[in-house]
Design a protein around this motif. Structure first.
Motif, mmCIF file in Angstrom:
data_model
loop_
_atom_site.group_PDB
_atom_site.id
_atom_site.type_symbol
_atom_site.label_atom_id
_atom_site.label_comp_id
_atom_site.label_asym_id
_atom_site.label_seq_id
_atom_site.Cartn_x
_atom_site.Cartn_y
_atom_site.Cartn_z
ATOM 1 N N ASP A 196 6.127 -3.647 -11.373
ATOM 2 C CA ASP A 196 6.615 -4.836 -12.060
ATOM 3 C C ASP A 196 6.933 -5.937 -11.040
ATOM 4 O OD1 ASP A 196 7.636 -6.652 -13.801
ATOM 5 O OD2 ASP A 196 9.285 -5.407 -14.533
ATOM 6 N N ILE A 197 6.007 -6.877 -10.919
ATOM 7 C CA ILE A 197 6.213 -8.002 -9.989
ATOM 8 C C ILE A 197 7.051 -9.051 -10.702
ATOM 9 C CG2 ILE A 197 5.082 -9.834 -8.672
ATOM 10 C CD1 ILE A 197 2.580 -8.024 -8.585
ATOM 11 N N TRP A 198 8.227 -9.329 -10.172
ATOM 12 C CA TRP A 198 9.099 -10.310 -10.822
ATOM 13 C C TRP A 198 8.843 -11.721 -10.334
ATOM 14 C CZ3 TRP A 198 14.901 -8.886 -11.919
ATOM 15 C CH2 TRP A 198 14.939 -7.904 -12.931
ATOM 16 N N LEU A 225 0.616 -7.158 -2.801
ATOM 17 C CA LEU A 225 0.208 -7.426 -4.181
ATOM 18 C C LEU A 225 -0.842 -6.429 -4.661
ATOM 19 C CD1 LEU A 225 0.161 -11.313 -3.940
ATOM 20 C CD2 LEU A 225 1.779 -9.910 -5.223
ATOM 21 N N ARG A 226 -1.732 -6.050 -3.746
ATOM 22 C CA ARG A 226 -2.793 -5.111 -4.125
ATOM 23 C C ARG A 226 -2.192 -3.739 -4.465
ATOM 24 N NH1 ARG A 226 -6.848 -6.165 0.025
ATOM 25 N NH2 ARG A 226 -7.762 -7.764 -1.299
ATOM 26 N N ILE A 227 -1.251 -3.308 -3.660
ATOM 27 C CA ILE A 227 -0.615 -2.008 -3.934
ATOM 28 C C ILE A 227 0.162 -2.094 -5.245
ATOM 29 C CG2 ILE A 227 1.062 -0.290 -3.111
ATOM 30 C CD1 ILE A 227 0.452 -1.425 -0.227
ATOM 31 N N ALA A 228 0.897 -3.193 -5.418
ATOM 32 C CA ALA A 228 1.689 -3.362 -6.644
ATOM 33 C C ALA A 228 0.788 -3.306 -7.865
ATOM 34 C CB ALA A 228 2.449 -4.684 -6.596
ATOM 35 N N VAL A 280 7.545 -11.512 -2.125
ATOM 36 C CA VAL A 280 7.164 -10.908 -3.404
ATOM 37 C C VAL A 280 8.340 -10.044 -3.834
ATOM 38 C CG1 VAL A 280 5.522 -9.414 -4.604
ATOM 39 C CG2 VAL A 280 4.753 -10.785 -2.658
ATOM 40 N N ASP A 281 8.816 -10.241 -5.072
ATOM 41 C CA ASP A 281 9.904 -9.420 -5.606
ATOM 42 C C ASP A 281 9.309 -8.355 -6.521
ATOM 43 O OD1 ASP A 281 11.663 -11.094 -4.317
ATOM 44 O OD2 ASP A 281 12.418 -12.067 -6.134
#
Ligand SMILES: *[C@@H]1O[C@H](CO)[C@@H](O)[C@H](O)[C@H]1NC(C)=O
Ligand SMILES: *[C@@H]1O[C@H](CO)[C@@H](O)[C@H](O)[C@H]1NC(C)=O
Ligand SMILES: *[C@@H]1O[C@H](CO)[C@@H](O)[C@H](O)[C@H]1NC(C)=O
Ligand SMILES: *[C@@H]1O[C@H](CO)[C@@H](O)[C@H](O)[C@H]1NC(C)=O
Ligand SMILES: *[C@@H]1O[C@H](CO)[C@@H](O)[C@H](O)[C@H]1NC(C)=O
Length: 452
Positions: free
Chosen positions: A61-63, A52-55, A73-74
């Motif tokens: 775009d976290i779906w 999540l941190r990298i995203a 995590v998608d």
């Protein structure tokens, strides 16, 4: 060792998550290049937070984030986007191609749906443009002049008039008076098209003749329904014309940086914060969100005109004696993930002590399984989505407006198609959601000791 967030899941109900869900055949459009949806399945909470941190750092775009027993995590990459950071790609994941529908000129549509019955209408065989949604609302009011009225909420940032449909059968001697109110919102996040199509389906089911098998008309003896199928009309139009997976509204939030859009799911007044997600482990506690970020919650609560219009409408119908005679139930329709979620959204540390709220949630989720076997995970956002989220409509309805039965429903699917759910699923999703609406309506009526 999993954190408390995961452990508390063991106590929350997972409704037969292993049940195979009904899958329909459908034809895919065949666009030139698919987007790619990657599902990361971290084994430890540290790895989940790392993903999540990298995203976040790369504005990916976290779906979907799911804190189910198999957390994932998608993350979506549009066609021809730059490769993901190697530190992310080195984490275990699976890959799923997502066909992106071509953008579409809304002027090219015909309007020959027969709305006179729910069963035979072709309206629910496809998704609809914003103009068609408005037309549907007007047509239904015209077809059912004694029970359906169009209500106008005000204007969006780009000047679209926001419409809803109020469905209220004329009172007869035997009916509950005054009636209870039930409010349903479609997609505040523009790309969640199935949420809007489901709101339209439910409006149609409420107005369908009682003799039809999926009719919800009997609920009108006790309830008035207020349905806003497309609460983010600018964003929704933008998903048809320019970017299928856009989700914010379309107000200019930073003219100098040329950034557009507030995240309506974070712009409500309940515990609003200028940060994206204060309790999330991947953001610094006090990090103010850049207006260009996908999570931008607005300069202040309710500054998205759409959110302000919705809040004003709700306050007006909820009246002064909120918890007794005002709105009895609220559903915020969303996608995706198949989850029925209860307050609070803003924190992982506080839960409403309300057994009726929980009992209704479990029963409603279970009811939603009956038509097609679709399982719905239940819990708070913290339990099922891993993170708490401030400024959400759920807390506004529950805390500020004191609507006792307020939930978010994440509709199908669980990530095979994600936001690109094929139109063949509109009806089955409409049907199972209608069953949930019916169950919840009956539950609340029983608690209020009125008929049904
Ligand atoms: C739907 O169409 C069929 C076949 O024309 C007809 O028999 C049926 O009565 C229609 N149903 C409704 C609810 O209008
Ligand atoms: C509902 O259907 C029944 C039976 O088909 C019919 O008699 C009745 O007139 C219909 N009601 C309305 C309001 O259309
Ligand atoms: C702002 O962005 C839009 C689309 O993102 C673009 O069409 C427009 O030219 C930009 N305006 C400026 C002043 O950069
Ligand atoms: C934000 O938090 C950091 C430590 O996490 C602190 O050093 C900094 O002063 C804080 N900034 C504000 C504006 O509160
Ligand atoms: C609403 O009232 C009921 C019964 O008095 C109470 O149990 C419930 O906690 C209240 N809910 C809210 C959101 O105020």
């Amino acid at each position: 060792m999993l954190p408390r967030r995961f452990l508390c899941l063991l106590g929350s109900a997972v409704i037969a998550a292993s049940h195979e869900q009904h899958v329909l055949n459908f034809a895919h459009p065949t666009p030139t290049a698919p987007g790619v949806l990657r599902r990361f399945t971290p084994q430890t909470s540290e790895n989940l937070v790392a993903v999540l941190r990298i995203a976040h750092a790369h504005n990916l775009d976290i779906w979907n984030i799911n804190a189910n027993s198999a957390p994932h995590v998608d993350i979506y990459s549009p066609p021809s986007s730059p490769p993901l950071p190697t530190e992310l790609l080195s984490i275990a994941h699976s890959v799923n191609n997502i066909n992106v529908p071509e953008s579409f000129d809304p002027r090219l549509r015909a309007e020959n749906w027969d709305l006179s019955s729910l069963a035979n209408s072709t309206f629910h065989a496809e998704y609809h443009t914003q103009a068609e949604i408005d037309l549907f609302i007007h047509d239904m009011a015209q077809l059912h002049p004694t029970s359906a009225t169009v209500f106008k909420l005000g204007y969006s940032a780009e000047g679209r008039e926001m419409l809803g449909i109020k469905i209220s059968a004329p009172s007869t001697g035997t009916m509950q008076s005054p009636k209870l109110n039930f409010v349903i919102f479609g997609a505040q996040h523009a790309r969640e098209w199935i949420a809007t199509s489901t709101a339209l389906y439910i409006a149609h089911a409420l107005l369908a003749n009682k003799s039809e098998s999926n009719s919800l008309a009997s609920l009108l003896e006790i309830y008035d329904f207020h349905i806003v199928p497309s609460p983010n009309p600018d964003g929704y139009a933008y998903t048809w014309e320019s970017d299928r997976f856009w989700y914010k509204n379309r107000n200019i939030v930073d003219p100098i940086a040329n950034c557009t859009g507030t995240d309506m799911a974070r712009n409500w007044g309940a515990h609003w914060e200028p940060t994206a997600d204060p309790p999330t482990p991947w953001l610094k506690k006090n990090e103010t969100v850049d207006p260009c970020s996908p999570w931008y919650p607005g300069h202040r609560a309710f500054d998205a005109p759409e959110v302000n219009n919705l809040a004003n409408y709700i306050a007006a119908i909820n009246g002064a004696n909120k918890n007794q005679t005002g709105i009895a139930a609220f559903l915020d329709l969303r996608s995706y993930g198949q989850m029925l979620v209860r307050p609070y959204s803003y924190t992982c540390d506080r839960l409403p002590q309300d057994t009726d709220l929980i009992e209704a949630m479990l029963g409603t989720a279970y009811a939603g399984k009956s038509p097609y076997g679709t399982p719905f995970l239940t819990g708070t956002p913290c339990e099922v989505l891993y993170y708490a989220s401030a400024g959400n409509v759920l807390d506004h309805m529950y805390e500020t407006e004191r609507i006792q039965y307020a939930y978010t429903v994440y509709l199908r699917d669980t990530g095979t198609h994600g936001f690109a759910l094929p139109p063949a699923w509109i009806r089955p999703v409409g049907e199972e959601t209608a069953v949930m609406v019916k169950y919840l309506s009956q539950f609340v009526a029983r608690k209020r000791s009125v008929g049904l």
